[in-house]
Design a protein around this motif. Structure first.
Motif, PDB file in Angstrom:
ATOM      1  N   ALA A   1       0.830  -1.204   0.000  1.00 29.76           N
ATOM      2  CA  ALA A   1       0.000   0.000   0.000  1.00 29.76           C
ATOM      3  C   ALA A   1       0.866   1.258   0.000  1.00 29.76           C
ATOM      4  CB  ALA A   1      -0.926   0.000   1.216  1.00 29.76           C
ATOM      5  N   ALA A   2       1.939   1.236   0.769  1.00 28.85           N
ATOM      6  CA  ALA A   2       2.828   2.393   0.828  1.00 28.85           C
ATOM      7  C   ALA A   2       3.473   2.673  -0.530  1.00 28.85           C
ATOM      8  CB  ALA A   2       3.914   2.156   1.886  1.00 28.85           C
ATOM      9  N   LEU A   3       3.846   1.609  -1.235  1.00 32.17           N
ATOM     10  CA  LEU A   3       4.455   1.772  -2.554  1.00 32.17           C
ATOM     11  C   LEU A   3       3.432   2.243  -3.582  1.00 32.17           C
ATOM     12  CD1 LEU A   3       6.637  -1.469  -2.569  1.00 32.17           C
ATOM     13  CD2 LEU A   3       7.505   0.884  -2.469  1.00 32.17           C
ATOM     14  N   ALA A   4       2.245   1.635  -3.546  1.00 34.92           N
ATOM     15  CA  ALA A   4       1.218   2.000  -4.518  1.00 34.92           C
ATOM     16  C   ALA A   4       0.792   3.457  -4.359  1.00 34.92           C
ATOM     17  CB  ALA A   4       0.008   1.089  -4.361  1.00 34.92           C
ATOM     18  N   ALA A   5       0.763   3.935  -3.120  1.00 37.80           N
ATOM     19  CA  ALA A   5       0.340   5.310  -2.865  1.00 37.80           C
ATOM     20  C   ALA A   5       1.301   6.321  -3.474  1.00 37.80           C
ATOM     21  CB  ALA A   5       0.221   5.547  -1.357  1.00 37.80           C
ATOM     22  N   GLN A   6       2.566   5.927  -3.674  1.00 33.23           N
ATOM     23  CA  GLN A   6       3.556   6.831  -4.257  1.00 33.23           C
ATOM     24  C   GLN A   6       4.106   6.282  -5.573  1.00 33.23           C
ATOM     25  OE1 GLN A   6       6.631   7.897  -1.388  1.00 33.23           O
ATOM     26  NE2 GLN A   6       5.326   9.546  -0.650  1.00 33.23           N
ATOM     27  N   ARG A   7       3.278   5.581  -6.300  1.00 34.87           N
ATOM     28  CA  ARG A   7       3.733   4.909  -7.518  1.00 34.87           C
ATOM     29  C   ARG A   7       4.418   5.863  -8.486  1.00 34.87           C
ATOM     30  NH1 ARG A   7       2.395   3.791 -12.688  1.00 34.87           N
ATOM     31  NH2 ARG A   7       2.874   1.690 -13.459  1.00 34.87           N
ATOM     32  N   ASP A   8       3.883   7.059  -8.656  1.00 36.54           N
ATOM     33  CA  ASP A   8       4.446   7.999  -9.627  1.00 36.54           C
ATOM     34  C   ASP A   8       5.841   8.473  -9.250  1.00 36.54           C
ATOM     35  OD1 ASP A   8       2.202   7.777 -11.158  1.00 36.54           O
ATOM     36  OD2 ASP A   8       1.324   9.694 -10.555  1.00 36.54           O
ATOM     37  N   SER A   9       6.214   8.338  -7.985  1.00 34.39           N
ATOM     38  CA  SER A   9       7.547   8.768  -7.557  1.00 34.39           C
ATOM     39  C   SER A   9       8.557   7.621  -7.580  1.00 34.39           C
ATOM     40  CB  SER A   9       7.484   9.361  -6.144  1.00 34.39           C
ATOM     41  OG  SER A   9       7.182   8.362  -5.185  1.00 34.39           O
ATOM     42  N   LEU A  10       8.097   6.427  -7.914  1.00 37.61           N
ATOM     43  CA  LEU A  10       8.986   5.269  -7.936  1.00 37.61           C
ATOM     44  C   LEU A  10       9.696   5.159  -9.282  1.00 37.61           C
ATOM     45  CD1 LEU A  10       6.676   2.507  -6.368  1.00 37.61           C
ATOM     46  CD2 LEU A  10       8.323   3.989  -5.178  1.00 37.61           C
ATOM     47  N   PRO A  11      10.944   4.685  -9.284  1.00 41.71           N
ATOM     48  CA  PRO A  11      11.606   4.403 -10.564  1.00 41.71           C
ATOM     49  C   PRO A  11      10.927   3.210 -11.235  1.00 41.71           C
ATOM     50  CG  PRO A  11      12.964   3.677  -8.727  1.00 41.71           C
ATOM     51  CD  PRO A  11      11.821   4.440  -8.130  1.00 41.71           C
ATOM     52  N   PRO A  12      11.087   3.060 -12.553  1.00 41.68           N
ATOM     53  CA  PRO A  12      10.414   1.976 -13.283  1.00 41.68           C
ATOM     54  C   PRO A  12      10.634   0.586 -12.699  1.00 41.68           C
ATOM     55  CG  PRO A  12      11.349   3.549 -14.822  1.00 41.68           C
ATOM     56  CD  PRO A  12      11.835   3.951 -13.453  1.00 41.68           C
ATOM     57  N   SER A  13      11.840   0.308 -12.247  1.00 40.86           N
ATOM     58  CA  SER A  13      12.119  -1.023 -11.693  1.00 40.86           C
ATOM     59  C   SER A  13      11.271  -1.311 -10.462  1.00 40.86           C
ATOM     60  CB  SER A  13      13.603  -1.145 -11.326  1.00 40.86           C
ATOM     61  OG  SER A  13      13.969  -0.143 -10.376  1.00 40.86           O
ATOM     62  N   MET A  14      11.068  -0.312  -9.622  1.00 41.91           N
ATOM     63  CA  MET A  14      10.256  -0.501  -8.420  1.00 41.91           C
ATOM     64  C   MET A  14       8.771  -0.545  -8.746  1.00 41.91           C
ATOM     65  SD  MET A  14      12.272   1.778  -5.548  1.00 41.91           S
ATOM     66  CE  MET A  14      11.061   1.376  -4.278  1.00 41.91           C
ATOM     67  N   ARG A  15       8.361   0.173  -9.799  1.00 47.03           N
ATOM     68  CA  ARG A  15       6.967   0.075 -10.232  1.00 47.03           C
ATOM     69  C   ARG A  15       6.663  -1.351 -10.680  1.00 47.03           C
ATOM     70  NH1 ARG A  15       5.935   5.419 -14.062  1.00 47.03           N
ATOM     71  NH2 ARG A  15       6.660   6.989 -12.568  1.00 47.03           N
ATOM     72  N   HIS A  16       7.606  -1.934 -11.404  1.00 48.64           N
ATOM     73  CA  HIS A  16       7.436  -3.314 -11.872  1.00 48.64           C
ATOM     74  C   HIS A  16       7.333  -4.270 -10.693  1.00 48.64           C
ATOM     75  CE1 HIS A  16       7.917  -6.811 -14.492  1.00 48.64           C
ATOM     76  NE2 HIS A  16       8.798  -7.266 -13.631  1.00 48.64           N
ATOM     77  N   GLN A  17       8.183  -4.076  -9.701  1.00 46.78           N
ATOM     78  CA  GLN A  17       8.145  -4.941  -8.513  1.00 46.78           C
ATOM     79  C   GLN A  17       6.845  -4.757  -7.733  1.00 46.78           C
ATOM     80  OE1 GLN A  17      12.001  -3.648  -6.827  1.00 46.78           O
ATOM     81  NE2 GLN A  17      12.518  -5.823  -6.714  1.00 46.78           N
ATOM     82  N   THR A  18       6.365  -3.513  -7.661  1.00 46.63           N
ATOM     83  CA  THR A  18       5.118  -3.259  -6.947  1.00 46.63           C
ATOM     84  C   THR A  18       3.957  -3.973  -7.619  1.00 46.63           C
ATOM     85  OG1 THR A  18       5.924  -1.093  -6.192  1.00 46.63           O
ATOM     86  CG2 THR A  18       3.541  -1.462  -6.138  1.00 46.63           C
ATOM     87  N   ALA A  19       3.922  -3.914  -8.954  1.00 53.00           N
ATOM     88  CA  ALA A  19       2.874  -4.627  -9.686  1.00 53.00           C
ATOM     89  C   ALA A  19       2.977  -6.126  -9.454  1.00 53.00           C
ATOM     90  CB  ALA A  19       2.979  -4.307 -11.178  1.00 53.00           C
ATOM     91  N   ALA A  20       4.202  -6.646  -9.424  1.00 49.15           N
ATOM     92  CA  ALA A  20       4.399  -8.076  -9.169  1.00 49.15           C
ATOM     93  C   ALA A  20       3.929  -8.440  -7.770  1.00 49.15           C
ATOM     94  CB  ALA A  20       5.869  -8.433  -9.344  1.00 49.15           C
ATOM     95  N   PHE A  21       4.113  -7.520  -6.837  1.00 48.00           N
ATOM     96  CA  PHE A  21       3.682  -7.711  -5.453  1.00 48.00           C
ATOM     97  C   PHE A  21       2.158  -7.899  -5.410  1.00 48.00           C
ATOM     98  CE2 PHE A  21       4.853  -5.948  -0.970  1.00 48.00           C
ATOM     99  CZ  PHE A  21       4.263  -7.063  -0.385  1.00 48.00           C
ATOM    100  N   PHE A  22       1.440  -7.026  -6.094  1.00 41.58           N
ATOM    101  CA  PHE A  22      -0.016  -7.122  -6.107  1.00 41.58           C
ATOM    102  C   PHE A  22      -0.481  -8.365  -6.865  1.00 41.58           C
ATOM    103  CE2 PHE A  22       0.072  -2.642  -4.819  1.00 41.58           C
ATOM    104  CZ  PHE A  22      -0.949  -2.644  -3.878  1.00 41.58           C
ATOM    105  N   ARG A  23       0.229  -8.732  -7.921  1.00 41.87           N
ATOM    106  CA  ARG A  23      -0.137  -9.952  -8.643  1.00 41.87           C
ATOM    107  C   ARG A  23       0.031 -11.180  -7.762  1.00 41.87           C
ATOM    108  NH1 ARG A  23       1.998  -7.161 -13.256  1.00 41.87           N
ATOM    109  NH2 ARG A  23       4.094  -7.972 -12.839  1.00 41.87           N
ATOM    110  N   LEU A  24       1.036 -11.153  -6.888  1.00 35.17           N
ATOM    111  CA  LEU A  24       1.218 -12.251  -5.940  1.00 35.17           C
ATOM    112  C   LEU A  24       0.018 -12.345  -5.004  1.00 35.17           C
ATOM    113  CD1 LEU A  24       2.881 -14.426  -4.444  1.00 35.17           C
ATOM    114  CD2 LEU A  24       3.950 -12.563  -3.134  1.00 35.17           C
ATOM    115  N   HIS A  25      -0.422 -11.212  -4.477  1.00 33.61           N
ATOM    116  CA  HIS A  25      -1.630 -11.175  -3.649  1.00 33.61           C
ATOM    117  C   HIS A  25      -2.806 -11.830  -4.384  1.00 33.61           C
ATOM    118  CE1 HIS A  25       0.512  -8.126  -1.331  1.00 33.61           C
ATOM    119  NE2 HIS A  25      -0.481  -8.044  -0.461  1.00 33.61           N
TER     120      HIS A  25
END
Length: 210
Positions: free
Chosen positions: A101-125
């Motif tokens: 949730a903390a990462l998703a809330a600041q998605r636009d401030s994340l570098p592309p690599s972390m955005r990809h990991q965040t999406a993978a995190f939610f896909r795991l859920h």
């Protein structure tokens, strides 16, 4: 010692991300939180992006292991869902947002690599929850009028959305987590919309086990 320092830095960075946000702390902040020199932070993590990626990767590894443990230790879908919801209770009691949730809330401030990991995190859920929902539907312990994928999205949306709502209201860590109770035992209220129709006939409190 080298490995120990890296581990401490990752732990403190995770705490800062989950309480202040990825964009809101610097390496100087991290060095103070870890009690080391700023140069030591750069030695282990040349950039903030490498640090953030390491934090997410480590968290994903631990979370995957926790989900596997729940799957093998808890025999039924409702119990597994309560255990999943209890992860959010733990975050609340620690006074932190869930990392996802903390990462998703600041998605636009994340570098592309972390955005990809965040999406993978939610896909795991969603993948794990969809498997739980499918098993519950087949066993008749969860409602069967909606696809498992829809139920999975509804459930994780309630947990993640509730986290952000309570954080925004300043009520995080005051004794209750999204859809659950302070002791981590999520009764049928957290599952009410997921139960078969005959079980959902009455108010949620009527299904609590005493």
């Amino acid at each position: 010692m080298e490995h120990g320092t890296r581990r401490i830095l990752m732990q403190r960075a995770e705490e800062l991300i989950r309480t202040r946000g990825y964009a809101a702390f610097s390496f100087a902040d991290l060095a103070r939180a870890a009690g080391i020199r700023k140069a030591s932070v750069h030695h282990h993590f040349p950039t903030k992006e490498t640090l953030g990626c390491a934090v997410i990767e480590d968290y994903l590894h631990r979370f995957t292991a926790e989900l596997s443990a729940v799957w093998h230790a808890v025999p039924d879908a409702p119990g597994r869902l309560r255990a999943f919801a209890a992860f959010f209770t733990s975050s609340a009691m620690a006074g932190m947002l869930p990392l996802c949730a903390a990462l998703a809330a600041q998605r636009d401030s994340l570098p592309p690599s972390m955005r990809h990991q965040t999406a993978a995190f939610f896909r795991l859920h969603l993948s794990w929850l969809e498997s739980v929902m499918a098993e519950g539907i087949a066993a008749g312990t969860l409602r069967g009028d909606l696809p498992a994928s829809v139920l999975a999205r509804r459930f994780v949306t309630r947990q993640e959305g509730g986290s952000l709502l309570e954080w925004g209201l300043g009520e995080w860590g005051l004794g209750e987590a999204p859809g659950g109770t302070a002791d981590g035992v999520h009764a049928d209220d957290v599952l009410h919309d997921l139960l078969p129709g005959d079980v959902r006939a009455g108010p949620p409190d009527h299904h609590r086990k005493t």
